[in-house]
Structures are given as structure tokens and as C-alpha cells.
Scaffold this active site. Structure first.
Site, PDB file in Angstrom:
ATOM      1  N   GLU A 151       0.819  -1.219   0.000  1.00 28.60           N
ATOM      2  CA  GLU A 151       0.000   0.000   0.000  1.00 28.60           C
ATOM      3  C   GLU A 151       0.856   1.274   0.000  1.00 28.60           C
ATOM      4  O   GLU A 151       0.804   2.106   0.899  1.00 28.60           O
ATOM      5  CB  GLU A 151      -0.956   0.012   1.189  1.00 28.60           C
ATOM      6  CG  GLU A 151      -1.992  -1.092   1.127  1.00 28.60           C
ATOM      7  CD  GLU A 151      -3.004  -1.032   2.255  1.00 28.60           C
ATOM      8  OE1 GLU A 151      -4.114  -1.555   2.079  1.00 28.60           O
ATOM      9  OE2 GLU A 151      -2.684  -0.472   3.325  1.00 28.60           O
ATOM     10  N   GLU A 309      -6.518  -7.357  -1.041  1.00 24.97           N
ATOM     11  CA  GLU A 309      -7.073  -7.216   0.300  1.00 24.97           C
ATOM     12  C   GLU A 309      -8.513  -6.754   0.214  1.00 24.97           C
ATOM     13  O   GLU A 309      -8.855  -5.881  -0.583  1.00 24.97           O
ATOM     14  CB  GLU A 309      -6.310  -6.168   1.123  1.00 24.97           C
ATOM     15  CG  GLU A 309      -4.952  -6.564   1.637  1.00 24.97           C
ATOM     16  CD  GLU A 309      -4.380  -5.486   2.546  1.00 24.97           C
ATOM     17  OE1 GLU A 309      -5.175  -4.751   3.190  1.00 24.97           O
ATOM     18  OE2 GLU A 309      -3.150  -5.348   2.601  1.00 24.97           O
TER      19      GLU A 309
END
Length: 668
Positions: A151, A309
Site C-alpha cells: 500500500e 485485500e
């Protein structure tokens, strides 16, 4: 050349963090993974402190055992570089690598992503451990993909320290060919006496007493995205040297609360495009956000992608963390597959008992296997196994929506005509009626090849360069149908207003000219001719060739065109000078779609059933998702097979159970 992920069927799994648990738990993990149908997990994402307990001193023994265990049990590893969370010893040795916020405060370590993206010390340490991992595990049979970082930009997209300032100046010198006069011209620095006489005078757009220079701020956003991309590509090159045939990914965050990176620039640097997606607890129709995000990521990837995710239930980072309703876990996951995902993964495998994310849901919850979430996880594993043949298929669309991060950043800079105008809200308002009517959508850059589309929508393109504007204009001129939303084409790539009247770059193709904006106050609406209302915006439009489709019926612009249509070349260009109410906007887009010859994926679909098509080489895969919980019968082609049940519909229709999903294979 991009490397493909060599994994049969659809990937299924999640972030696996066995280092957080005693080794006696690991045997239970792999046994339950087999029960759930898990075939790939992401490992090592936050393990830097354990792998490198002191600078240059490595201990891979635990990771060796983890990867060996996974391989023995037939579970593939998406092996991460742990560079999103440097250990405490690194910051004790290099405190200058900690990030600084816009107010000049140097932040501390003690969480994740607590580093300055421009720090030479961080880059050296990150590449060093990435290289060690690459060389050690290049040939490990469990490793099927590299997971670079985690991320990027989630918490440290911007650092305002002096090191970042130096890197920003280097980036600017490259962008403006070392021509300071060109920068001054681009930034409009004659305004407020901001002219720069030396490159060293330029600093990041730190907190200041008044409104910052908009182009300064826009270039800063571009720089920050590129600076993080340079870290990603540097790690990718290190790993490619060690394992040239192993694909690499990093997890994007194409969702409502993140806009820091220009993913059009990032996607080409990766072999596999992956995304993280979480629902907003306050969104009553989050299924629309799932679809929009999925279509955008599929467009970035140019085909299938991986969901790296999402959550089985509640997250832990919103003011109130809503649990998912019965059936929602399955619908959410299969909706991502419908919109192009070739793999479904969660954060995380086993719910943490300690740490900042201990209340985040997981595949194996705190309650263990005697839980609704676990039963849903096992059911989803069986579903994905039944859908294995869908892997590699992709969507086909005749409609495109223009999406541009530069335009988004520029629109949401301070001192706009209205702070109520927000990029994602506008795009979603235009996307929603297409989603409801089953029209397939791609997202495109302003300068993309548009030859495959009949209809191109540009809900919000405040900033557009000459190339993008010419491309969209040419699309209409060559016979396409172009629909443009208000406040588009207003400024060029430097945030300079395009003089001569609005909508700037699109005046000619739209056949209109506006001399003044009349943004609407919050909660205020204006009537539209033919019924309906407009909100957020109005403007004094004067046709210069366009026909009025609808005019304002009250307020200071009574009788002034609100929606226009203009024949241009062999095509048509529409202008929408307000935000029509949902029914009016849906009717407008339906008219434009019909005019363009756009057909929905399937007609006659009952209300509340989302319909999405993935196309394989020999068959079509029709996803039918019931979001209202009513159930429905949907007609399908003769000889079709419902893949989740393996049943051959006998009466020419398939039953979608209330709140359920059906996936139908139709041979071509």
C-alpha cells in the site's frame, strides 16, 4: 514483457502472518487453509524487524520454515518485501529518514510507513533487504509472485522535509528541462510576487498563511506519486535480477478514500495489477463502489487483476465499523470476480490478538471455526474452485468513462468556485445509472485510444491538456457520442484558465460558450425543463451551434440552457451544465446510449440484479448478483450451465436466490 502469475484457477487466500503466532499454531493454519480452499497467501509483509534484527545481520530461518511448510501443503506464496515497516533500529540510526508534515513536525516511528520516500538511507536499506530476499528465494518452489512493499503512500504519500525539497527540485528541473523561466510561467509566479530566481528558493507547499499556488501544489502531487513509484520500480529491478521469470505486483488502493497516486503511471511498471478495496460503513449501496473500483482496476490492468485485500466483516479504522450482513461476504467477493478479479484475498488469514489491527475481521476470526465468517470463507473457497475456468476472461465495453488523477487533484485544490464539487462523487453519479441498467463500462485516460467505444462520458475533467482535449474532440468528430459534465476543460495541465469562455477546451466540440458560473449552495436545487432538478452547479450557457435539450426553469438563469446537444463532424457532443437528479441523469444517459447504439449486457433483467459479463475465448460468463434480497428468474441461452451449482437450467432460465449469486456459462 509482462510475466503472468502461474497459478491454476482463481487465487484464494489472504495476508498470512505466522510470525505473530507460536509455531504450534502453524500446523492448524495449513490444515484449515486446505479446508477453506486457500491456494495462495501473501507472506512477510511486515517482518523486517525479524528478518534483519540489526543492520546487515539477517535471520531467515523462520521465513525458510514458513515457505517450506506452505510448499509441502500445496499453498503458493506471494512473497513480500517488508519495506512498508522499517524497524526501530533503522530510525535510531537514521532519524533524518522520518517524515515531516506540512506544518514542519517530524513524525515518530512506532507504526508503519513512517519513512520519508526521498530518504537515501531508507532507499538503500529497502533495496538491500529486497536484494537479500530475491537472491535467497528466487528458486524457492513456493514463491509464485513478488509482493513489493504494501500500500504505497497509504500514510506517507507526502513528506515536507528538506531532503524531500531537494528531491522535488530535481524532479522539477527534469520536468521543465532545467528552465526556471518555464517553471515560473507554468506556475504563474507573477501572482502574489512568487517569482523564483534560483532553484534553491523552491520548497514543498508547506503550511502557509494563505492559499497556496495551485500549480505548485499540483506539481507536488505529481512528484510525490512519482517519488514512490521510483521506490517501487527500484525494488522491482532488484527482484528481477534475482528471479527474472517471477512476476511482481504491489497492492493499489483504488477506493473512495485514497487518491495520492496516479495509477495510470504505475500500472505499466507491474506484471500483475492488484488492488485493496474496503467498504465505507456509511455507504448504503457499497456494491456500486465495488463495481466502479473493479472496472477501474480492470481498465488499469488492461484485463484481469487480483484483489489483494478486502475484509470478511468489519474493518477497524472507521468511526463505526459495520459488520457485513448475511450473504454479503460472498456477494462482495464474487462481485470483484465479476468485474475482472482473477483472485480473491483478504486482510488477513488469522485475526490478530494484539496490535493496531486486532479488531479487523479475518478469514479465521477470533471465535475460530465455529463462526458464521468461517463457514462463509469455506463456502467461498468452494465457489472459487467451481469458477476456475473463468480465469483469464475479461470484460468488453462499448462505453468508456474518462478518469484522470491530475484532473481529480486539480479540481479539489483550494479556491474553486465550489468546494461541494468532488471528483469521485461526480464520477459515481454518472457511473451508477449505467451500472443499474447493465451497461458495461471501461475507464480511460483522456489520451487513450477510443476507437473501441461508441459512447465516451467525461463527468469531470476540469484539467485537460491539449492532447487529451483533441483526442476527445476527435472521437466525436469521427462519429462517436461524447457527453461532457460541467466545469470540464476549464484549465490546461498547468492549471491555467483557458481564456475565451467556458468550457474552455471543449467549447468548439460542444457548440456552447459560458461567461459565468453560478454554483449552487448546499441543499439548493434548480428546476429543469421537462421535469427534474439540478444541484451543485449552474452556469450561463450560450449555444454557439448546439441545440437546447433542457433549460433551467427557475433561479437567476431561468430559460438558460442546462443540457445541450451538438452535432459535430459525424458524431454528437452533449453538455450537462448541472448535476441532474438521479432519474433525470439516468434518462439523459439512456438517451445518449441509445443514440450511440450502446447495448446493455443483457436486457430484461429484474430490478436489483447486477449483471456483468466476462468473455473467454469460447464462452461468455454471465454473473448475476442479487443485491435486494428478492431473488429472481433470469433467462439464459440454451445449453447454459450455472457454474456454482453445476446445474443445467431446464427451462431456459436460472434462479438467483434471494441475496445470492449465479454464474452462467454460455457457449459461443
Amino acid at each position: 514483457m509482462k510475466r503472468a502469475l502461474s497459478l491454476p484457477g482463481l487465487a484464494y487466500g489472504g495476508d498470512y502472518n505466522p510470525e505473530q503466532w507460536p509455531e504450534e499454531v502453524w500446523a492448524e493454519d495449513v490444515r484449515l487453509m486446505a479446508e477453506a480452499g486457500v491456494n495462495m497467501v501473501s507472506v512477510n509483509i511486515f517482518s523486517w524487524a525479524l528478518l534483519e534484527p540489526a543492520e546487515g545481520a539477517y535471520d531467515f530461518s523462520r521465513l525458510d520454515r514458513i515457505l517450506d511448510m506452505l510448499y509441502i501443503h500445496g499453498i503458493a506464496a506471494d512473497l513480500a518485501t517488508p519495506t512498508a515497516a522499517p524497524p526501530a533500529w533503522f530510525f535510531k540510526a537514521h532519524p533524518e529518514a522520518l517524515p515531516v508534515d506540512a506544518d514542519g513536525r517530524r513524525l515518530s516511528y512506532g507504526s508503519r510507513q513512517t519513512f520519508c520516500p526521498s530518504s537515501p538511507a531508507y532507499r538503500a536499506a529497502a533495496l538491500r533487504i529486497a536484494g537479500e530476499l530475491g537472491r535467497r528465494y528466487a528458486d524457492h518452489p513456493a514463491v509464485v509472485m513478488w509482493h513489493i512493499h504494501n500500500e504505497y503512500g497509504c500514510h506517507n504519500a507526502e513528506c515536507y522535509c528538506d531532503t524531500s525539497a531537494e528531491a522535488f527540485r530535481r524532479w522539477l528541473r527534469a520536468r521543465y528541462a532545467d528552465d526556471l523561466a518555464a517553471l515560473n510561467n507554468a506556475w504563474g509566479t507573477t501572482f502574489w510576487s512568487q517569482w523564483y530566481y534560483d532553484w534553491d528558493e523552491i520548497i514543498p507547499p508547506r503550511a502557509t498563511g494563505a492559499v497556496p499556488n495551485p500549480t505548485h501544489r499540483l506539481d507536488w502531487r505529481r512528484f510525490c506519486s512519482d517519488e514512490l513509484l521510483s521506490l517501487c520500480t527500484a525494488e522491482r529491478e532488484i527482484l528481477a535480477q534475482a528471479a527474472p521469470n517471477t512476476p511482481a505486483t504491489t497492492n493499489f488502493m483504488v477506493m473512495y478514500n485514497f487518491d495520492s497516486l496516479d495509477y495510470w503511471r504505475w500500472a505499466p511498471a507491474l506484471d500483475v495489477v492488484s488492488n485493496d478495496h474496503y467498504l465505507r460503513s456509511t455507504d448504503p449501496e457499497s456494491e456500486i463502489d465495488i463495481a466502479l473500483s473493479g472496472d477501474l482496476v480492470r481498465s488499469l490492468a488492461g484485463g484481469p487483476w487480483l484483489l489483494m485485500e478486502h475484509s470478511t466483516g468489519a474493518v477497524n479504522w472507521q468511526p463505526v465499523n459495520r459488520a457485513k450482513e448475511p450473504g454479503e461476504l460472498r456477494r462482495n467477493a464474487l462481485a470483484h470476480v465479476a468485474h475482472g478479479a482473477d483472485g480473491i484475498a483478504y486482510f488477513q488469514w488469522r485475526a490478530a490478538k494484539a496490535g493496531a489491527e486486532q479488531w479487523h475481521s479475518a478469514m479465521l476470526p477470533h471465535a475460530g471455526t465455529d463462526s458464521a465468517i468461517w463457514r462463509d470463507v469455506v463456502q467461498l473457497g468452494a465457489d472459487l474452485k467451481a469458477l476456475a475456468e473463468v480465469r483469464g476472461s475479461t470484460g468488453t465495453a462499448e462505453t468508456a468513462i474518462v478518469w484522470d488523477w491530475n484532473a481529480r487533484w486539480a479540481l479539489e485544490l483550494p479556491s474553486q468556485p465550489s468546494e461541494e464539487v468532488r471528483y469521485l462523487d461526480l464520477v459515481r453519479s454518472w457511473y451508477e445509472p449505467l451500472w443499474r441498467s447493465g451497461v458495461a463500462v471501461d475507464f480511460v485516460r483522456p489520451d487513450a485510444d477510443l476507437s473501441a467505444y461508441r459512447l465516451v462520458l467525461s463527468p469531470s475533467l476540469y484539467l485537460v491538456d491539449d492532447t487529451g482535449a483533441a483526442n476527445l474532440t476527435s472521437f466525436a468528430e469521427r462519429g462517436g457520442t461524447l457527453v461532457v459534465g460541467f466545469h470540464s476543460g476549464a484549465v490546461d495541465e498547468n492549471c491555467h484558465v483557458r481564456l475565451g469562455g467556458y468550457p474552455g477546451a471543449f467549447r468548439e466540440v460542444l457548440g456552447v460558450r459560458t461567461d459565468e458560473h453560478f454554483p449552487l449552495l448546499p441543499g439548493r436545487t434548480v428546476g429543469l425543463e421537462g421535469g427534474g432538478t439540478g444541484s451543485l452547479w449552474s452556469e450561463r450557457v450560450r449555444p454557439t451551434g448546439a441545440q437546447t435539450v433542457s433549460a433551467f426553469t427557475d433561479g437567476p438563469l431561468t430559460g438558460v440552457p442546462a443540457i445541450t446537444r451538438h452535432g459535430y463532424g459525424t458524431g454528437t457532443a452533449w453538455y450537462v451544465a448541472t448535476l441532474p437528479d438521479p432519474d433525470t441523469l439516468a434518462a439523459l444517459l439512456e438517451r445518449a446510449s441509445d443514440e450511440a447504439g450502446v447495448t446493455p449486457v443483457r436486457t430484461g433483467i429484474p430490478q436489483g440484479i447486477e449483471v456483468v459479463l466476462r468473455r473467454g475465448p469460447d464462452a461468455d460468463y454471465l454473473f448475476l448478483i442479487d443485491h435486494l434480497g428478492l431473488g429472481a428468474e433470469v433467462p439464459v441461452a440454451a445449453g447454459a450451465v450455472e457454474l456454482l451449482t453445476g446445474k443445467l437450467p431446464a427451462d431456459g432460465s436460472v434462479r438467483v436466490q434471494p441475496g445470492g449469486v449465479a454464474v452462467v456459462r454460455e457457449a459461443r
